[in-house]
Design a protein around this motif. Structure first.
Motif, PDB file in Angstrom:
ATOM      1  N   ASP A 118       0.892  -0.880   0.033  1.00  0.00           N
ATOM      2  CA  ASP A 118      -0.214  -0.087   0.370  1.00  0.00           C
ATOM      3  C   ASP A 118       0.825   1.302   0.002  1.00  0.00           C
ATOM      4  O   ASP A 118       2.194   1.488   0.901  1.00  0.00           O
ATOM      5  N   ASP A 119       0.899   2.393  -1.244  1.00  0.00           N
ATOM      6  CA  ASP A 119       1.330   3.387  -1.251  1.00  0.00           C
ATOM      7  C   ASP A 119       1.333   4.627   0.234  1.00  0.00           C
ATOM      8  O   ASP A 119       2.587   4.560   0.299  1.00  0.00           O
ATOM      9  N   HIS A 225      -1.924  -7.656  -5.893  1.00  0.00           N
ATOM     10  CA  HIS A 225      -1.995  -6.876  -6.755  1.00  0.00           C
ATOM     11  C   HIS A 225      -2.183  -5.223  -6.974  1.00  0.00           C
ATOM     12  O   HIS A 225      -2.514  -4.830  -5.377  1.00  0.00           O
ATOM     13  N   ASP A 226      -1.416  -4.341  -6.567  1.00  0.00           N
ATOM     14  CA  ASP A 226      -1.160  -3.193  -6.702  1.00  0.00           C
ATOM     15  C   ASP A 226      -2.010  -2.348  -7.280  1.00  0.00           C
ATOM     16  O   ASP A 226      -2.535  -2.682  -7.715  1.00  0.00           O
ATOM     17  N   LYS A 227      -2.347  -0.707  -6.570  1.00  0.00           N
ATOM     18  CA  LYS A 227      -3.550  -0.457  -6.324  1.00  0.00           C
ATOM     19  C   LYS A 227      -3.718   0.431  -8.041  1.00  0.00           C
ATOM     20  O   LYS A 227      -5.111   0.131  -8.594  1.00  0.00           O
ATOM     21  N   ALA A 228      -2.511   0.462  -8.985  1.00  0.00           N
ATOM     22  CA  ALA A 228      -3.129   0.274 -10.597  1.00  0.00           C
ATOM     23  C   ALA A 228      -4.111  -0.904 -10.272  1.00  0.00           C
ATOM     24  O   ALA A 228      -4.957  -0.584 -11.830  1.00  0.00           O
ATOM     25  N   MET A 229      -3.420  -2.084 -10.740  1.00  0.00           N
ATOM     26  CA  MET A 229      -4.123  -3.155 -10.690  1.00  0.00           C
ATOM     27  C   MET A 229      -5.022  -3.022 -10.658  1.00  0.00           C
ATOM     28  O   MET A 229      -6.015  -4.239 -11.799  1.00  0.00           O
ATOM     29  N   ARG A 230      -5.687  -3.209  -9.742  1.00  0.00           N
ATOM     30  CA  ARG A 230      -6.919  -3.882  -8.739  1.00  0.00           C
ATOM     31  C   ARG A 230      -7.754  -2.652  -9.760  1.00  0.00           C
ATOM     32  O   ARG A 230      -8.795  -3.319  -9.878  1.00  0.00           O
TER      33      ARG A 230
END
Length: 253
Positions: A118-119, A225-230
């Motif tokens: 998480d960022d 999965h990171d935020k972009a992929m989610r």
């Protein structure tokens, strides 16, 4: 008299061997990585003295992490925090724990390992490093293969399921075939299907229909999965309808 929790804790560790404190985002990383993580720490000469584990919901992921850590490191002290199902609520719990070190004196014998993609927690780790603390990010090798954008050391752990057990194949023996190339900005259908299956296995539909968007995000985070992929995966869910806004947002499919 002001009680400095981080100074008290680190002073107790100075006489011991180099120690690592774990900060685990249970909604973001799977507990199967606990044994791999502890083996890695041992190879670099560190013990896991204590772990802080936080997660949302009913707490099953938190308890799974607690059990996995205690199995991997008998005697480890695990502090568990179960947060309400609200965006980044578990991250905030971990940030409060990290804050005690941010305001304390750096101890070269202590390594702070933050287990999350998480960022928010990546930024918190960067802030700790800027203050002179030894800190690193630990993540599982996600299927998206996307690297974190940070100057902080990142350790990527491979799960047992990701170990390639197929025999090596000589490329010259492969028949000539035409392979469809998936656009770089769109996840493949198998990845989306696997995500949908996992969501339906772990979540119960809302009474109004669909699933809470924040809960769906947590399941996808747990898959690595990171935020972009989610975001990309959600957009590829067939017949998706988005209802509501903010914390009331639901995904109907």
């Amino acid at each position: 008299m002001r009680y400095d929790r981080s100074s008290h804790l680190t002073s107790n560790l100075r006489s011991a061997m180099a120690t690592t404190l774990l900060f685990v985002d249970a909604d973001n990383q799977p507990p199967i990585l606990a044994s791999t993580l502890t083996r890695f720490l041992k190879t670099i000469g560190r013990n896991s003295a204590k772990a802080f584990v936080a997660g949302n919901g009913v707490g099953d992921r938190v308890r799974n992490w607690e059990a996995a850590l205690k199995e991997a490191v008998p005697g480890i002290e695990v502090s568990c925090h179960i947060a309400p199902i609200r965006k980044q609520s578990a991250d905030v719990r971990l940030m409060f724990e990290l804050a005690t070190f941010y305001h304390g004196e750096p101890d070269p014998s202590v390594l702070l390992a933050v287990f999350s993609r998480d960022d928010l927690l990546v930024a918190a780790t960067e802030a700790l490093v800027q203050r002179g603390h030894n800190a690193m990010i630990v993540i599982g090798a996600g299927s998206n293969g996307m690297a974190l954008n940070t100057d902080v050391p990142v350790v990527v752990l491979t799960t047992p399921q990701q170990v390639n057990t197929q025999p090596a194949v000589n490329p010259t023996t492969l028949p000539s075939t035409t392979t469809a190339v998936q656009p770089a900005n769109k996840p493949d259908s198998q990845l989306v299907a696997a995500a949908i299956t996992k969501i339906r296995q772990q979540l119960k539909p809302n009474k109004q229909g669909g699933y809470a968007a924040s809960a769906v995000g947590q399941v996808l985070s747990q898959l690595g999965h990171d935020k972009a992929m989610r975001t990309k995966i959600v957009k590829q869910i067939p017949n998706l309808k988005e209802v509501g806004t903010g914390p009331e947002k639901r995904l109907v499919f």
